[in-house]
Motif scaffolding. Structure first.
Motif, PDB file in Angstrom:
ATOM      1  N   ASN A  62       0.905  -1.255  -0.166  1.00 47.41           N
ATOM      2  CA  ASN A  62       0.152   0.074   0.100  1.00 47.41           C
ATOM      3  C   ASN A  62       0.923   1.203   0.002  1.00 47.41           C
ATOM      4  O   ASN A  62       0.319   2.365   0.152  1.00 47.41           O
ATOM      5  N   SER A  63       2.203   1.027  -0.254  1.00 43.76           N
ATOM      6  CA  SER A  63       3.057   2.386  -0.427  1.00 43.76           C
ATOM      7  C   SER A  63       3.549   2.725  -1.628  1.00 43.76           C
ATOM      8  O   SER A  63       4.275   3.566  -1.705  1.00 43.76           O
ATOM      9  N   ILE A  64       2.900   1.760  -2.552  1.00 43.53           N
ATOM     10  CA  ILE A  64       3.677   2.032  -3.947  1.00 43.53           C
ATOM     11  C   ILE A  64       2.604   2.257  -4.840  1.00 43.53           C
ATOM     12  O   ILE A  64       1.259   1.638  -4.661  1.00 43.53           O
ATOM     13  N   PRO A  65       2.449   2.735  -5.975  1.00 48.13           N
ATOM     14  CA  PRO A  65       1.635   2.751  -7.190  1.00 48.13           C
ATOM     15  C   PRO A  65       1.077   1.753  -7.433  1.00 48.13           C
ATOM     16  O   PRO A  65       1.648   0.496  -7.391  1.00 48.13           O
ATOM     17  N   ARG A  82       7.520   7.450  -2.684  1.00 45.48           N
ATOM     18  CA  ARG A  82       7.478   9.286  -2.688  1.00 45.48           C
ATOM     19  C   ARG A  82       6.461   9.643  -3.490  1.00 45.48           C
ATOM     20  O   ARG A  82       6.265  10.891  -3.619  1.00 45.48           O
ATOM     21  N   TYR A  83       5.952   8.979  -4.383  1.00 42.08           N
ATOM     22  CA  TYR A  83       5.124   9.232  -5.423  1.00 42.08           C
ATOM     23  C   TYR A  83       3.811   8.738  -5.538  1.00 42.08           C
ATOM     24  O   TYR A  83       3.591   7.748  -5.492  1.00 42.08           O
ATOM     25  N   GLN A  84       2.763   9.715  -5.390  1.00 44.09           N
ATOM     26  CA  GLN A  84       1.290   8.935  -5.279  1.00 44.09           C
ATOM     27  C   GLN A  84       0.826   9.195  -6.861  1.00 44.09           C
ATOM     28  O   GLN A  84       0.861   9.803  -7.598  1.00 44.09           O
ATOM     29  N   LEU A  85       0.537   7.962  -7.272  1.00 42.35           N
ATOM     30  CA  LEU A  85      -0.335   7.693  -8.296  1.00 42.35           C
ATOM     31  C   LEU A  85      -1.973   8.291  -8.358  1.00 42.35           C
ATOM     32  O   LEU A  85      -2.605   7.772  -7.238  1.00 42.35           O
ATOM     33  N   THR A  86      -2.349   9.189  -8.593  1.00 39.42           N
ATOM     34  CA  THR A  86      -3.767   9.856  -8.562  1.00 39.42           C
ATOM     35  C   THR A  86      -4.316   9.957  -9.980  1.00 39.42           C
ATOM     36  O   THR A  86      -4.065  10.200 -10.992  1.00 39.42           O
ATOM     37  N   SER A  87      -5.749   9.831  -9.867  1.00 40.68           N
ATOM     38  CA  SER A  87      -6.573   9.875 -11.016  1.00 40.68           C
ATOM     39  C   SER A  87      -7.374  11.367 -10.587  1.00 40.68           C
ATOM     40  O   SER A  87      -8.164  11.320  -9.816  1.00 40.68           O
ATOM     41  N   VAL A  88      -7.186  12.319 -11.606  1.00 35.89           N
ATOM     42  CA  VAL A  88      -7.745  13.686 -11.487  1.00 35.89           C
ATOM     43  C   VAL A  88      -8.953  13.578 -12.069  1.00 35.89           C
ATOM     44  O   VAL A  88      -9.071  13.323 -13.353  1.00 35.89           O
ATOM     45  N   GLN A  89     -10.237  13.784 -11.288  1.00 35.62           N
ATOM     46  CA  GLN A  89     -11.538  13.547 -12.019  1.00 35.62           C
ATOM     47  C   GLN A  89     -12.364  14.827 -12.202  1.00 35.62           C
ATOM     48  O   GLN A  89     -13.220  14.867 -12.943  1.00 35.62           O
ATOM     49  N   ASN A  90     -11.847  15.754 -11.426  1.00 37.66           N
ATOM     50  CA  ASN A  90     -12.567  16.988 -11.578  1.00 37.66           C
ATOM     51  C   ASN A  90     -11.802  18.079 -10.967  1.00 37.66           C
ATOM     52  O   ASN A  90     -11.056  18.126 -10.125  1.00 37.66           O
ATOM     53  N   MET A 125      -3.180   3.880  -4.625  1.00 38.44           N
ATOM     54  CA  MET A 125      -1.979   3.638  -4.033  1.00 38.44           C
ATOM     55  C   MET A 125      -2.139   2.558  -2.855  1.00 38.44           C
ATOM     56  O   MET A 125      -1.492   2.092  -2.193  1.00 38.44           O
ATOM     57  N   GLN A 126      -3.522   1.875  -3.179  1.00 43.48           N
ATOM     58  CA  GLN A 126      -3.964   0.873  -2.172  1.00 43.48           C
ATOM     59  C   GLN A 126      -4.208  -0.444  -3.075  1.00 43.48           C
ATOM     60  O   GLN A 126      -5.314  -0.587  -3.705  1.00 43.48           O
ATOM     61  N   LEU A 164       1.120  11.388 -11.638  1.00 40.62           N
ATOM     62  CA  LEU A 164       2.095  10.924 -10.603  1.00 40.62           C
ATOM     63  C   LEU A 164       2.664  12.242  -9.943  1.00 40.62           C
ATOM     64  O   LEU A 164       3.183  12.986 -10.514  1.00 40.62           O
ATOM     65  N   LEU A 165       2.274  12.240  -8.626  1.00 40.49           N
ATOM     66  CA  LEU A 165       2.158  13.212  -7.826  1.00 40.49           C
ATOM     67  C   LEU A 165       3.122  13.174  -6.683  1.00 40.49           C
ATOM     68  O   LEU A 165       3.207  12.372  -5.980  1.00 40.49           O
TER      69      LEU A 165
END
Length: 604
Positions: free
Chosen positions: A271-274, A451-459, A483-484, A507-508
């Motif tokens: 849960n610490s990696i993309p 150190r990098y969060q993979l995020t999906s920007v939806q709005n 990330m989980q 990637l944030l």
């Protein structure tokens, strides 16, 4: 582990038409037992004098076989149109030979038998050489058949006789240099003669050729380690050194004498990696009760397939990051940033892969080529140079030392073998042990990725009031953290002083401060970000009211559509989607089409 070193050297001035086919066929033949961990297979398809010298020195304690193919003569090998003389080669092989590990040298060029004496004086027990100029095609046929028979457990003498019969069907003595592997300046064919075969087999004694030279992995140890034991320890220590906060907390608790369960470590790691990496690591080290996960944590074929899958999806993800990196440079600095012809060629190769090729594509050379290009790029703009210097994602990507590259070569080969169903069931335990060992070498350098969060920007909403200045404008991002691998990531609101690219998987790298945990509101200070679209997409970002992410990787394109595979099940046809290149009815995928076409134009 014992090493087989294959060196292939073509010539720009007198190219050999059949050398690449020989290279590929021998590697294919020998890689089957390489996947089982019997030996390490080092292949130089474009050998240089420097790479041969470096490799012979590097593997001197473990070198079991050295094979060379290319132009040659009585006292030299022609490597990248440069001479590598036999005296030096013999000296480089002397340590391996006198240690007793070196079993065989094959010199598959023209008139190499004059080099045999020096090799045997250095202690090489068996040498296969040529007694005259040989035809390129016959040289290919000899080498392919020889190694096929060696891989089939024949003795050296048996394999030689079989290969000689095949090769003689394609050649004749006294060829000109055209179409042969002869050096035009070399007239010393002292071994040639009408009564002598075109290839020679020399040995220190009759017993040396009555064995098979391919190494075997030692027997299974009495105290067989548990699957994942070494892998979890490697990841745990790697993430701790990289100051992963979750792992750090568990480490401190252990240091204080608290009991920390294996499952707590496993959950913290995955849960610490993309998510693209985490979901496949989770299957391997902490499979759920779901029947689909059975067999991943015991020695067997399913485990080997998952090791190879984890490696493939991880290198694909890192390759996409590097591609996104150079495209980001072009987007920000279109007048200053240009690609080399070689890099354009490599990127077009990546783009044109069909679905089967993509599943076994070796991403490490692509990653390495992009990294080296950026390191050596001389920007004309001060802004561009500053941007390059500040890019933490680029700087964090791992370095390519020898052990890391050897592990990657092994895992690429394992991926090919598992996809073809060519794993030897009788050697499954030794293969599994070797696979985990090499996977540990690979993942050890990936601690930075937490150190990098993979995020999906939806709005994205703009928070600007009449009584506030522009500098105080904030942007509310509705995002899903990907990330989980265990549990479910739900949407959150990230408040930032700048906005990220919409409709994108980002990637944030950021610092997060809680505003209102109940309402899922966070103040975010962005340090670095990279948009991975259109090669990584969240299908659910294009669906209203979706609270979860559905991460997909680019799969390929045809005349009518772009296809994407689900990261969780990359080989599943049912989970894949196609996006028509031409929008015939209303959909929300136009952003993907536009970005994909823009990238194709960029690398054209």
């Amino acid at each position: 582990m014992n090493v087989i070193f294959l060196a292939f050297a073509n010539s720009a001035s007198n190219p050999l038409e059949h050398l690449t086919a020989e290279d590929n066929a021998i590697y294919e033949t020998l890689s089957k037992r390489y996947a089982s961990g019997d030996y390490f297979l080092h292949r130089e398809s474009f050998a240089t004098p420097e790479s041969i010298i470096k490799s012979l020195d590097k593997y001197k304690d473990d070198l079991a076989i050295f094979h060379f193919s290319g132009h040659a003569g009585s006292d030299q090998l022609l490597v990248n149109d440069q001479s590598l003389f036999s005296k030096g080669i013999a000296k480089l092989l002397e340590h391996s030979a006198k240690k007793g590990v070196l079993k065989l040298v094959v010199l598959n060029g023209c008139s190499t038998c004059a080099q045999v004496k020096l090799l045997m004086q250095s202690g090489v027990p068996v040498v296969v050489s040529t007694s005259a100029p040989v035809n390129d095609k016959s040289a290919k046929e000899f080498a392919i058949r020889f190694w096929e028979k060696i891989a089939g457990d024949l003795q050296i003498s048996e394999a030689y006789d079989n290969a000689l019969a095949v090769a003689n069907s394609f050649t004749a003595i006294n060829l000109t240099s055209t179409g042969s592997r002869h050096l035009a300046m070399d007239d010393d064919d002292e071994c040639a003669g009408d009564d002598k075969p075109l290839w020679r087999l020399d040995a220190v004694n009759e017993y040396a050729i009555k064995l098979n030279p391919l190494p075997y992995k030692p027997a299974i140890p009495d105290n067989l380690p548990k699957p994942n034991e070494e892998l979890i320890d490697t990841l745990y220590n790697s993430f701790r050194e990289a100051k992963n906060p979750q792992i750090d907390d568990l480490w401190r608790r252990e240091e204080n004498g608290d009991q920390v369960s294996d499952s707590a470590k496993q959950i913290a790691i995955v849960n610490s990696i993309p998510y693209p990496m985490g979901v496949h690591l989770q299957k391997l080290i902490c499979p759920t009760a779901d029947t689909d996960d059975e067999g991943y944590d015991v020695f067997g074929t399913r485990r080997l397939k998952q090791v190879a899958e984890l490696f493939q999806i991880t290198t694909e993800f890192l390759g996409i990051i590097m591609i996104a990196q150079i495209w980001e440079l072009f987007v920000r600095f279109p007048q200053d940033f240009v690609l080399s012809a070689a890099l354009k060629l490599k990127l077009n190769e990546y783009l044109k892969l069909d679905e089967k090729e993509r599943e076994v594509y070796a991403y490490i050379p692509l990653i390495r080529q992009i990294r080296e290009y950026l390191e050596n790029f001389q920007p004309g703009s001060v802004d561009l140079k500053n941007f390059l210097d500040e890019q933490e994602i680029f700087k964090d990507l791992f370095l390519f030392d020898d052990h890391f590259m050897e592990a990657c070569n092994y895992l690429v080969n394992l991926r090919v073998r598992t996809m073809k169903g060519e794993i030897d069931e009788a050697r499954i335990i030794t293969t599994s042990l070797e696979a985990e060992k090499q996977l540990c070498v690979f993942v050890k350098s990936l601690g930075f990725i937490h150190r990098y969060q993979l995020t999906s920007v939806q709005n994205i909403d703009i928070l600007k009031f009449r009584h506030t200045s522009k500098v105080n404008t904030k942007y509310k991002h509705r995002i899903i953290r990907c990330m989980q691998a265990i549990g479910k990531d739900e949407w959150n609101y990230y408040y930032m002083t700048t906005f990220l690219d919409n409709w994108g998987v980002i990637l944030l790298k950021c610092e997060v401060k809680v505003i209102d945990g109940r309402r899922k509101q966070f103040e975010v200070n962005v340090k670095d970000f990279l948009n991975l679209s259109p090669f990584v997409i969240d299908r659910n970002a294009f669906i209203d009211r979706a609270d979860l992410a559905y991460i997909m990787f680019f799969k390929g394109e045809n005349d009518k559509a772009l296809s994407f595979k689900r990261v969780k099940n990359p080989l599943s046809l049912r989970d894949a989607i196609e996006i028509k290149k031409v929008q015939k009815e209303e959909d929300r995928f136009d952003a993907i089409r536009i970005q994909f076409n823009a990238f194709k134009e960029f690398i054209a």
